[in-house]
Design an enzyme around this catalytic site. Structure first.
Site, PDB file in Angstrom:
ATOM      1  NE  ARG A  40       9.562  70.656  67.712  1.00  0.00           N
ATOM      2  CZ  ARG A  40       9.185  69.777  66.776  1.00  0.00           C
ATOM      3  NH1 ARG A  40       9.711  68.561  66.760  1.00  0.00           N
ATOM      4  NH2 ARG A  40       8.299  70.107  65.874  1.00  0.00           N
ATOM      5  CG  ASP A 103       8.873  84.255  58.485  1.00  0.00           C
ATOM      6  OD1 ASP A 103       9.337  85.012  57.633  1.00  0.00           O
ATOM      7  OD2 ASP A 103       8.142  83.287  58.186  1.00  0.00           O
ATOM      8  N   GLY A 105       6.512  87.625  62.421  1.00  0.00           N
ATOM      9  CA  GLY A 105       6.471  88.232  63.750  1.00  0.00           C
ATOM     10  C   GLY A 105       5.237  87.857  64.557  1.00  0.00           C
ATOM     11  NE  ARG A 165      13.781  70.663  65.129  1.00  0.00           N
ATOM     12  CZ  ARG A 165      12.890  71.662  65.057  1.00  0.00           C
ATOM     13  NH1 ARG A 165      13.284  72.902  65.171  1.00  0.00           N
ATOM     14  NH2 ARG A 165      11.617  71.412  64.868  1.00  0.00           N
TER      15      ARG A 165
HETATM   16  P1  IMP Z   1       6.567  83.972  62.557  1.00  0.00           P
HETATM   17  O1  IMP Z   1       6.088  84.046  61.115  1.00  0.00           O
HETATM   18  O2  IMP Z   1       7.486  85.132  62.860  1.00  0.00           O
HETATM   19  O3  IMP Z   1       5.434  83.835  63.510  1.00  0.00           O
HETATM   20  O4  IMP Z   1       7.466  82.658  62.668  1.00  0.00           O
HETATM   21  C1  IMP Z   1       6.903  81.444  63.012  1.00  0.00           C
HETATM   22  C2  IMP Z   1       7.912  80.337  63.090  1.00  0.00           C
HETATM   23  O5  IMP Z   1       8.106  79.860  61.765  1.00  0.00           O
HETATM   24  C3  IMP Z   1       9.315  80.635  63.595  1.00  0.00           C
HETATM   25  O6  IMP Z   1       9.418  80.633  64.994  1.00  0.00           O
HETATM   26  C4  IMP Z   1      10.077  79.485  62.994  1.00  0.00           C
HETATM   27  O7  IMP Z   1       9.968  78.343  63.829  1.00  0.00           O
HETATM   28  C5  IMP Z   1       9.355  79.247  61.685  1.00  0.00           C
HETATM   29  N1  IMP Z   1      10.115  79.834  60.569  1.00  0.00           N
HETATM   30  C6  IMP Z   1       9.903  80.991  59.936  1.00  0.00           C
HETATM   31  N2  IMP Z   1      10.807  81.195  58.965  1.00  0.00           N
HETATM   32  C7  IMP Z   1      11.623  80.113  58.997  1.00  0.00           C
HETATM   33  C8  IMP Z   1      12.778  79.697  58.230  1.00  0.00           C
HETATM   34  O8  IMP Z   1      13.274  80.382  57.312  1.00  0.00           O
HETATM   35  N3  IMP Z   1      13.322  78.497  58.570  1.00  0.00           N
HETATM   36  C9  IMP Z   1      12.832  77.704  59.558  1.00  0.00           C
HETATM   37  N4  IMP Z   1      11.780  78.052  60.302  1.00  0.00           N
HETATM   38  C10 IMP Z   1      11.172  79.239  60.016  1.00  0.00           C
END
Ligand code: IMP
Ligand code: MG
Length: 177
Positions: A40, A103, A105, A165
């Protein structure tokens, strides 16, 4: 609600950067492309970006997906839970993936892998935010709005337990790490 939040990126800064991103992206994609917004968190960014793309002369098709990468497994490549899938068939398509934040990734990297498995012919990625300190994968996003420090941010679609949000800016919750 605002008293609680320290603004990190203002609404005006976001608007200006989204317009710049759209101008860059419109040089690389055309109306044959399919844009997939990862829900979302990216819904507001995607909504603004596709209208900015229109203003930059580009009118791709739009679709949506909700995914989550597999747990804490470091070998997350290609392993993604699909909670909601695209309507469109992505095989033989050129696809732009939009997400809220890069984040670790893992989410984007696993989704990119999935798109390749499904036979996309060309793939680009765009994220509003990136936390370079947190990277755990080789992938680099093609388009990044802002690089930020390793803090948990909310607003402009990003949430904390499905709250905040609605904020038109990016900020962090005072007292949070
Ligand atoms: P990933 O660690 O790059 O796989 O990120 C996973 C998901 O975590 C992202 O798509 C966001 O929805 C959520 N996320 C990561 N860091 C943040 C933050 O600082 N605020 C809000 N959501 C986050
Ligand atoms: Mg997300």
């Amino acid at each position: 609600m605002k008293d609680n939040i320290e603004v990190l990126i203002t609404e005006a800064e976001i608007t200006a950067r989204v317009n710049e991103l759209a101008i860059d992206i419109a040089k690389q994609i055309d109306n044959d492309w399919l844009v997939i917004a990862l829900l979302r968190g990216s819904f507001i960014f995607a909504a603004d970006l596709v209208r900015a793309l229109h203003n930059a002369g580009c009118n791709p098709q739009i679709d949506f997906m909700t995914v989550s990468s597999y747990g804490d497994d470091t070998e997350s490549s290609g392993k993604v839970n699909i909670n909601y899938d695209t309507k469109a068939e992505v095989k033989d398509r050129k696809v732009l993936l939009i997400d809220d934040i890069f984040d670790t990734g893992r989410t984007l990297s696993a989704t990119v892998e999935l798109m390749h498995q499904r036979g996309v012919t060309e793939l680009k990625t765009a994220v509003l935010l990136e936390k370079p300190e947190r990277h755990e994968v080789d992938l680099k996003a093609d388009h990044v709005g802002f690089q930020i420090d390793n803090k948990f941010v909310v607003g402009y679609g990003l949430d904390s337990v499905n709250r905040y949000r609605t904020l038109p800016y990016i900020g962090w919750i005072r007292g949070d790490k």
